[in-house]
Design a protein around this motif. Structure first.
Motif, mmCIF file in Angstrom:
data_model
loop_
_atom_site.group_PDB
_atom_site.id
_atom_site.type_symbol
_atom_site.label_atom_id
_atom_site.label_comp_id
_atom_site.label_asym_id
_atom_site.label_seq_id
_atom_site.Cartn_x
_atom_site.Cartn_y
_atom_site.Cartn_z
ATOM 1 N N LEU A 1 -5.508 -33.689 -45.044
ATOM 2 C CA LEU A 1 -5.128 -35.029 -45.458
ATOM 3 C C LEU A 1 -6.372 -35.852 -45.759
ATOM 4 O O LEU A 1 -7.261 -36.004 -44.929
ATOM 5 C CB LEU A 1 -4.300 -35.715 -44.364
ATOM 6 N N THR A 2 -6.469 -36.366 -46.995
ATOM 7 C CA THR A 2 -7.582 -37.217 -47.403
ATOM 8 C C THR A 2 -7.021 -38.570 -47.837
ATOM 9 O O THR A 2 -5.809 -38.809 -47.807
ATOM 10 C CB THR A 2 -8.362 -36.561 -48.560
ATOM 11 N N PHE B 1 -2.951 -35.041 -49.814
ATOM 12 C CA PHE B 1 -3.247 -33.723 -49.265
ATOM 13 C C PHE B 1 -4.024 -32.883 -50.269
ATOM 14 O O PHE B 1 -3.729 -32.880 -51.459
ATOM 15 C CB PHE B 1 -1.942 -33.007 -48.892
ATOM 16 N N GLU B 2 -5.050 -32.186 -49.732
ATOM 17 C CA GLU B 2 -5.793 -31.212 -50.534
ATOM 18 C C GLU B 2 -5.435 -29.814 -50.048
ATOM 19 O O GLU B 2 -5.343 -29.569 -48.847
ATOM 20 C CB GLU B 2 -7.306 -31.448 -50.402
ATOM 21 N N PHE B 3 -5.246 -28.896 -51.035
ATOM 22 C CA PHE B 3 -4.779 -27.558 -50.703
ATOM 23 C C PHE B 3 -5.898 -26.535 -50.891
ATOM 24 O O PHE B 3 -6.863 -26.775 -51.630
ATOM 25 C CB PHE B 3 -3.577 -27.180 -51.572
ATOM 26 N N GLU C 1 2.433 -37.438 -55.885
ATOM 27 C CA GLU C 1 1.064 -37.823 -55.522
ATOM 28 C C GLU C 1 0.027 -36.899 -56.163
ATOM 29 O O GLU C 1 -0.958 -37.337 -56.720
ATOM 30 C CB GLU C 1 0.893 -37.777 -54.008
ATOM 31 N N ARG C 2 0.274 -35.597 -56.049
ATOM 32 C CA ARG C 2 -0.655 -34.608 -56.604
ATOM 33 C C ARG C 2 0.167 -33.504 -57.236
ATOM 34 O O ARG C 2 1.279 -33.195 -56.790
ATOM 35 C CB ARG C 2 -1.559 -34.012 -55.517
ATOM 36 N N SER C 3 -0.386 -32.908 -58.265
ATOM 37 C CA SER C 3 0.316 -31.818 -58.931
ATOM 38 C C SER C 3 -0.701 -30.774 -59.385
ATOM 39 O O SER C 3 -1.892 -31.074 -59.541
ATOM 40 C CB SER C 3 1.119 -32.329 -60.131
ATOM 41 N N TYR C 4 -0.202 -29.562 -59.573
ATOM 42 C CA TYR C 4 -1.071 -28.470 -59.983
ATOM 43 C C TYR C 4 -0.306 -27.560 -60.924
ATOM 44 O O TYR C 4 0.783 -27.080 -60.586
ATOM 45 C CB TYR C 4 -1.551 -27.683 -58.754
ATOM 46 N N ASN C 5 -0.901 -27.338 -62.124
ATOM 47 C CA ASN C 5 -0.331 -26.429 -63.119
ATOM 48 C C ASN C 5 1.098 -26.816 -63.512
ATOM 49 O O ASN C 5 1.924 -25.967 -63.805
ATOM 50 C CB ASN C 5 -0.363 -24.993 -62.591
ATOM 51 N N THR C 6 1.385 -28.101 -63.464
ATOM 52 C CA THR C 6 2.747 -28.581 -63.726
ATOM 53 C C THR C 6 2.979 -28.731 -65.230
ATOM 54 O O THR C 6 2.204 -29.405 -65.923
ATOM 55 C CB THR C 6 2.976 -29.930 -63.046
ATOM 56 N N LYS D 1 2.480 -38.026 -41.298
ATOM 57 C CA LYS D 1 2.982 -38.319 -42.635
ATOM 58 C C LYS D 1 3.975 -37.255 -43.065
ATOM 59 O O LYS D 1 3.740 -36.067 -42.850
ATOM 60 C CB LYS D 1 1.828 -38.374 -43.624
ATOM 61 N N LEU D 2 5.087 -37.676 -43.639
ATOM 62 C CA LEU D 2 6.102 -36.749 -44.106
ATOM 63 C C LEU D 2 5.586 -36.037 -45.350
ATOM 64 O O LEU D 2 5.116 -36.663 -46.292
ATOM 65 C CB LEU D 2 7.409 -37.496 -44.428
#
Length: 584
Positions: free
Chosen positions: A60-61, A65-67, A92-97, A134-135
Motif C-alpha cells: 500500500l502506497t 496498491f503496488e503489485f 484506482e490502478r489498472s494494468y494491460n486493460t 482498506k477494502l
C-alpha cells in the motif's frame, strides 16, 4: 595428534562438507520444484491462485496498491487485464486493460458482468479483501474466447456421416487457440472430433463432465457442453487453460517434467560434487602416497635422498623447510621414511668403513701372525742346519723364543675365534655368586704377575662393604686382562691403572672402574673402541695385541648381563666402567 586422528578428522570434515552440499542441492531442488509447481498452478488458474498471490505480495502506497512485477507479467502473458477499485467503484490502478473495459463500475453493473448476464466480451474474476485497514477489490479479466466459440459451434456445426463439419472461421480460431470439438453419443462415447489433442478422453463417465466443469483448473482444458434432447448427443467445446497458447501435451504432465528435471539436475549435481571430492582426495592424499612410494623405491635402489622437484627442492617441503599442506597429514610417515633413509645411509657408510677396517685389520692380523711365524721358521731353519752344531744353551734359548712366538700366535687365533663366537650370538655360561672385592684383588694380582705387566702400576680400591654379582670367572678374567693390556700397550710406561669397586645404589648395580692417567683417546677412537674391525693405532705397531681385545670384552660383559662404557679425553686418561646387576 597422530596420523590416525588427522586422517579421521580430514575424512569426517570432507564427508560433512559433502553432506551439507548435497543437502543444499536437495533443498534448492525442492524449492525450485515448489516454485515451478506454483508457476504451473498460476498458469492454469490465475483467477484463483494468481490473484491471491497478487494481493499477498501487494504494498500500500500513497497512490494505492503496488503489485509484484513478475505477477503483472503473468497477467500480460495470459492475455489478461487487471483493475483495482476503491470503495466507490472507481478504478484506482489498472494494468494491460483494453479500451472497451469500463473505468468505473456500479454495484449492479459489476454483478451483471461477473455473472455473465450482460453481453461482455471478457470473463472477469473478483477478489475482495481488507488489507492494512482498506477494502481491497481486484478485478481480473480475460477475453472470453470459449463462450463465443461454443455458441458458434453449437449453432453452425453439424455431424455428417462420421465427420464433424465446423465453420471455417470457428475452425481457424480453434486451431490458433489449441481448442477442440467433440460429439458424444448417449453413452458418453465419442462419435467424432475436431482438432482433439492427445490426452483428451474418447469416452466420458457420467461424472466426468461435472468434475471437469466445476474444477476446470485441475485439468489442461476448460470445456463447455450442450445436450441435444432429440438425439441424446452431447457437444463439447474445449480450450486450453493457459490462454496464451496451447498446452504442452507431452508424455508427461508439466508437474512430472518439473520433477524429472529437478531429479536429473540434482543427480548430475551430486555426481559432480562427489567426482570433484574424489579428484580432490586423489590430489590431496594420492600424490603424497605416490611420493612416499617413489621414495621407498629409491631407498631400494640405494638412493637415500628424498626425490626433488625441478627446482631441486624436496617435493614434500617448501623453501622454508615446512611441510606442504597436502603432506602435513603424513608427517609421521615422512619422518619415519626420512629416519629410515638416514639409518640406511649410515649403515651403508658403516659397512663401507667396516669393509675398509676389516681389510686393514686382516692385513694387520696377517702381519701379526707372520711376524712370530717368521721367527719360529727362522729358528727352526737354524736348528735344522747340518753345518752347525748348536750348544744346549743356544737350543734352549731358541726353544724359549719359539714357544713365546707360538703362544702369541695361539692368543691371536683364540681372540679371533672368540670374536666370531660373540658376533654369532654366544650362549651365556652359568655364572656363580662372587664377592667382588676379594675376587677382583686376586685377579689383579694374577694380571700383574704377567711379565708383560708391572703390578706396581696397578692400584686397587675396594668397596667399603662386600658386594656380590653373578659372573663367569674365566670370562671376567679375560675382560680384566684385555682392559689392563689395552692400558699397557697404548700408554707410556709410567701409566698408573686404578681399579675401583663401588655400588650404584639408585640402579641396583655394582660398578668396576678401570681408570688410567695415560694419553687418553679422541672422540672417534672412543666411539669405536668396542668395534671388531677398529684399531686406534696401527695394527702392526705391537706384536702383543690382537686388536680384538676390547670388542671381545664388550661381548663377554654383555653375555653376563652387564654393560661396559668408556669416558676419555685426549691427554687426561681413560676410564672404562663395567657394571653388573648386584646380588644380595
Amino acid at each position: 595428534m597422530n596420523i590416525k586422528r588427522r586422517l579421521a578428522l580430514r575424512f569426517v570434515f570432507q564427508l560433512s562438507i559433502a553432506g551439507i552440499v548435497s543437502l543444499l542441492i536437495v533443498v534448492l531442488s525442492g524449492l525450485w520444484v515448489i516454485r515451478q509447481y506454483a508457476e504451473i498452478q498460476i498458469s492454469r488458474d490465475f483467477a484463483s491462485v494468481g490473484l491471491e498471490r497478487l494481493v499477498e505480495s501487494s504494498k500500500l502506497t500513497t497512490d494505492g496498491f503496488e503489485f509484484e512485477p513478475g505477477l503483472l507479467e503473468r497477467v500480460k502473458k495470459n492475455n489478461g487485464w487487471l483493475q483495482s477499485l476503491d470503495e466507490n467503484g472507481q478504478v484506482e490502478r489498472s494494468y494491460n486493460t483494453p479500451n472497451d473495459v469500463p473505468k468505473q463500475y456500479t454495484s449492479g453493473q459489476l454483478m451483471e458482468y461477473w455473472l455473465n448476464k450482460n453481453a461482455f466480451p471478457y470473463e472477469i474474476y473478483l477478489w475482495v479483501q481488507k488489507k492494512e485497514g482498506k477494502l481491497f477489490t481486484l478485478i481480473y479479466g480475460t477475453r472470453n474466447e470459449l463462450t463465443p466459440l461454443f455458441e458458434q459451434v453449437k449453432a453452425e456445426a453439424r455431424f455428417s456421416g462420421s465427420e464433424l463439419v465446423i465453420p471455417e472461421k470457428a475452425a481457424s480460431r480453434l486451431r490458433s487457440l489449441g481448442g477442440f470439438v467433440q460429439l458424444l453419443d448417449s453413452n458418453g462415447a465419442e462419435l467424432a472430433s475436431f482438432n482433439k489433442p492427445k490426452g483428451v478422453e474418447s469416452r466420458y463417465k457420467i461424472d466426468d463432465m461435472v468434475v471437469r466443469t466445476l474444477y476446470f483448473y485441475r485439468f489442461d482444458d476448460r470445456i463447455l457442453t450442450s445436450y441435444e434432447e432429440d438425439t441424446g448427443r452431447t457437444w463439447i467445446v474445449g480450450l486450453p487453460n493457459i490462454t496464451s497458447g496451447k498446452v504442452d501435451r507431452g508424455w508427461l504432465p508439466p508437474e512430472g517434467k518439473v520433477l524429472l528435471t529437478a531429479m536429473t539436475v540434482m543427480f548430475i549435481a551430486l555426481i559432480i560434487v562427489f567426482t570433484l571430492l574424489s579428484l580432490w582426495n586423489a590430489h590431496r592424499f594420492g600424490v603424497p602416497m605416490l611420493h612416499m612410494l617413489a621414495w621407498l623405491n629409491s631407498l631400494g635402489k640405494a638412493e637415500f635422498k628424498e626425490p626433488l622437484d625441478r627446482r631441486g627442492i624436496a617435493v614434500s617441503r617448501k623453501r622454508s623447510g615446512e611441510w606442504r599442506s597436502r603432506y602435513r597429514v603424513f608427517a609421521e610417515v615422512l619422518y619415519s621414511i626420512d629416519h629410515l633413509a638416514a639409518t640406511l645411509l649410515r649403515d651403508q657408510k658403516l659397512r663401507e668403513q667396516n669393509k675398509h677396517l676389516r681389510e686393514e685389520w686382516i692385513s694387520g692380523i696377517t702381519h701379526d701372525l707372520k711376524t712370530p711365524l717368521s721367527s719360529i721358521k727362522g729358528y727352526t731353519h737354524m736348528l735344522a742346519e747340518d753345518s752347525y752344531e748348536w750348544s744346549l744353551e743356544e737350543v734352549r734359548k731358541f726353544s724359549r723364543i719359539m714357544l713365546e712366538k707360538a703362544a702369541h700366535m695361539d692368543t691371536l687365533i683364540n681372540d679371533l675365534a672368540m670374536s666370531y663366537r660373540i658376533s654369532a650370538g654366544m650362549q651365556q655360561e652359568d655364572g656363580e655368586r662372587i664377592e667382588l672385592n676379594e675376587w677382583l684383588g686376586a685377579a689383579l694380582e694374577r694380571a700383574g704377575a704377567s711379565p708383560s705387566f708391572n703390578k706396581e702400576r696397578i692400584r686397587f680400591v675396594p668397596a667399603d662393604k662386600p658386594l656380590y654379582a653373578k659372573l663367569h670367572k674365566p670370562w671376567m678374567e679375560r675382560v680384566i686382562a684385555n682392559i689392563a693390556a689395552n692400558v699397557w700397550l697404548y700408554n707410556p710406561p709410567e701409566t698408573i691403572l686404578t681399579v675401583k669397586v663401588e655400588e650404584v645404589e639408585d640402579r641396583g648395580q655394582v660398578a668396576l672402574s678401570f681408570s688410567d692417567n695415560g694419553n687418553g683417546m679422541d672422540g672417534d677412537t672412543a666411539n669405536r673402541l668396542f668395534e671388531r674391525y677398529y684399531r686406534g693405532t696401527d695394527s702392526a705397531s705391537s706384536t702383543d695385541g690382537s686388536g680384538l681385545g676390547m670388542a671381545i670384552s664388550k661381548g663377554l660383559v654383555e653375555a653376563m648381563s652387564g654393560e661396559i662404557t668408556v669416558r676419555t679425553y685426549p691427554g687426561t686418561g681413560t676410564t672404562i666402567r663395567v657394571t653388573f646387576p648386584i646380588m644380595k
